[in-house]
Design a protein around this motif. Sequence first.
Motif, PDB file in Angstrom:
ATOM      1  N   MET A  68       0.844  -1.210   0.004  1.00 47.59           N
ATOM      2  CA  MET A  68      -0.016  -0.051  -0.035  1.00 47.59           C
ATOM      3  C   MET A  68       0.864   1.149   0.209  1.00 47.59           C
ATOM      4  N   LYS A  69       1.958   1.128   0.373  1.00 47.25           N
ATOM      5  CA  LYS A  69       2.946   2.382   0.584  1.00 47.25           C
ATOM      6  C   LYS A  69       3.225   2.618  -0.966  1.00 47.25           C
ATOM      7  N   MET A  70       3.513   1.436  -1.899  1.00 46.98           N
ATOM      8  CA  MET A  70       4.087   1.623  -3.282  1.00 46.98           C
ATOM      9  C   MET A  70       3.031   1.933  -4.216  1.00 46.98           C
ATOM     10  N   MET A  71       1.792   1.930  -3.867  1.00 47.54           N
ATOM     11  CA  MET A  71       0.810   1.656  -4.932  1.00 47.54           C
ATOM     12  C   MET A  71       0.502   3.161  -5.463  1.00 47.54           C
ATOM     13  N   PRO A  72       0.530   4.224  -4.666  1.00 47.56           N
ATOM     14  CA  PRO A  72       0.332   5.607  -5.304  1.00 47.56           C
ATOM     15  C   PRO A  72       1.755   5.832  -6.276  1.00 47.56           C
ATOM     16  N   VAL A  73       2.740   5.341  -6.003  1.00 50.46           N
ATOM     17  CA  VAL A  73       4.065   5.596  -6.677  1.00 50.46           C
ATOM     18  C   VAL A  73       3.891   4.895  -8.068  1.00 50.46           C
TER      19      VAL A  73
END
Lengths: 176, 203, 418
Positions: free
Chosen positions: B95-100
Amino acid sequence: MTIDVIGALQAEFGELEFEARSLMRYADGRDSGQLWVRVPAERLLDVMKFLRHDGRCKFEQLSDLGGIDYLNFPDADDRFAVTYNLLSHTYNHRLWVKVFVNDPEPAIPSVTGIWRGAEWLEREVYDMFGIRFTGHPDLRRILLPQNFVDHPLRKDYPLRGKGEREDFERVTREMA
Amino acid sequence: MELNQQQQKTEVVSTGGGEFAATRLDYLVDGIRKYGINWARRHSLWPMPFATACCGIELMATGASRYDVARFGAEAMRFTPRQCDLLICAGRVVMKMMPVLQRIYLQMTEPKWVISMGACASSGGVFDTYAVVQGIDQFLPVDVYVPGCPPRPETLLEGIMAVQRIVAADGVKTSQERGRGLGIVIQPARQGVELGPGLGGKS
Amino acid sequence: MGVSYELKPTTLTREEGSEERWVLNFGPQHPATHTTLRLLMEVEGERIVSCTPDIGFLHSGFEKLGEHLDYNQYVVVTDRMNYVSPIANNVAFHGAVEKLFGLEVTPRCKAIRTICAELARIQDHLVCIACTGLDLGGLTAFLYGFNARETIYDLFEQLCGARFTTSYTRVGGLAQDAPAGWFERVVKYVREEVPPAIKDVETLLLRNRIFLERVKGIGVVSHDDAISWSLTGPMARGSGVRRDVRKDEPYLCYADNWDGEGAPAVEFKVPVARGGDILSRFLVRIEEVHQACRIIEQVVEMMPAGPINVLPEERATLPNKREIYFSIEGLIHHFERIMTNRGFEPPVGEAYFANETPNGELGFHLVSDGGRCAYRVRCRPPSFINYQVFPHLIVGHQISDVPAVLNSVNIIAAELDR
């Protein structure tokens, strides 16, 4: 040998009544040989400094620092424990130190002044369990996003989370 | 009433993405698209390797000497989205990487295709936990799913070839024309089986 | 909502009059960061003044999964921790489980596990050595190194069916025995393919003045810092710390009398360098590959015959099919392990077991409450602990040194974030 360490601890901190307990005792009576001691949170820094510097102990390296949530454990008195795995290069022995804390607001003094490698390990325990380390230079979340509210490794947090993993905007082909 | 001479020569043609009336000029342009531009596009797909975990190592192995992806013209793994047309999402997306990932997708220039490589990118894989997004296709349009954990390099190459087939059949469309679903079925469906949304032709 | 990336600027302070100071964001998607790492660097011109790593872009909840998967299912997850040498994690995890259960595996199992652990060491070091070239711009060394690894993938595929995510060990033994001729192929690989590959990479890099200028004296860790920051593995040995779990707390074939009949421990040397910089760690890794080849040859020579799993009476492994079909005890033991309401019955307590994986000391601290899943699986990740020192290594160096230092720390993002 680790037994000498326990003896040294008992001599120095008589009032804390240290006793050597084994991490695991097997069904046929054998001992795993890995010893741990219980330290109350308020005396942790004194005991750790002694273990680090005393001639019989000399635990130069903090190998690991982990938290355990004993919520569902049978016959557990306290909710949380933080386990310190100390390693001595000089004598090649290990000792486990456990500190037990409880809700609400579990807090333990930080050992970053003694072993610098504790910095991120304590941040991780804070992130996963919510245990605060007083005196830590930079206590904030390390593995999860900064605006995450829960502490996932607690036993009352579900494995699949509470919907944080689906909370994103959908990007479609029209949004080029 | 007389029919327009122009109209007498038209036929209605249906392709994967839409129906349009064809004249001889349209056939000519379509031919240039299919055999010129699309041919060039599909034999020089530049991947954007969004490698997060173990599938990233298999992606590197695909790019290395034994399973050479340079045969497909795809060895130029430019790590900037502006120069790439194929986003290979290799590995689990948390979830920390999804917006990236979404931002990288939006930064890519048209036309662009997405391969979801591995079980974790396609559906969450082994990790049904609080942190892993259970399939990037929930938040990103995906063209080809490559199964495996990690997929063998040959499987990834088959996925790249599937994208090449999509590029060949697609024609050059703007994003407005594309909409949801590509109308491409890689494996023919059995009769009478209901396919999910986005599979098996226009619904 | 989504995710917030705000970081409290603890190290990002602005001095008066330093107009050239600015913040450079490195990652999380960047070719030089091996997968998902993010660095916020405060830079003055080209020189780095301070650095704040932001990690967690691959945090998948491995430790939480350990509480829901039983002791055999979890090995699948351990594969995906240090994914450049996955079989080493399998060996470490099941070593810890067997310590928890109090089981002693058979000699043949120990020997095969040792060979797998050393092959994993060769695998991992080849990546790190090859990527040292890659991160500094020399792609050829990378290709040579990766080509040598393809044979290891073939060997593992012959052994357990999967190139990469092997999941080879089980509680009390292994998934299956090595196929016929496998040991000869391993020895052939170790004698004929690894030394030329290493020699190629050495020739390309170590005689190259540009390479040496870029790695000598960069990213120095002193001996006392290495101990204080809990570094292990080549990071620590490159700074002069003489510690290797294989020699200090021996396990598997590194211990004397590992087969119960007086077999000697394998002979090997542990390379230790004094420089503390990237070059020292690079040389330590190269020498460890040579020593790993030596260990593999010795173990294959000493390879005992016999079963690979412990006896079914120990209540950990499945008996073989002949016993299941033709004896009632075999059938009962099989049901006891397979049925979902039964499964493993470990004693209540904790155990810690550490392995010397290529990255450092990988330890598993397991807490058991007597049930079939562990109560808590704590992994001591060498990458995470080694990465802590990075901000202090990189201060004062230039931006172009960042990929080189990052590679020498050998951070595997999945082990870092778990």
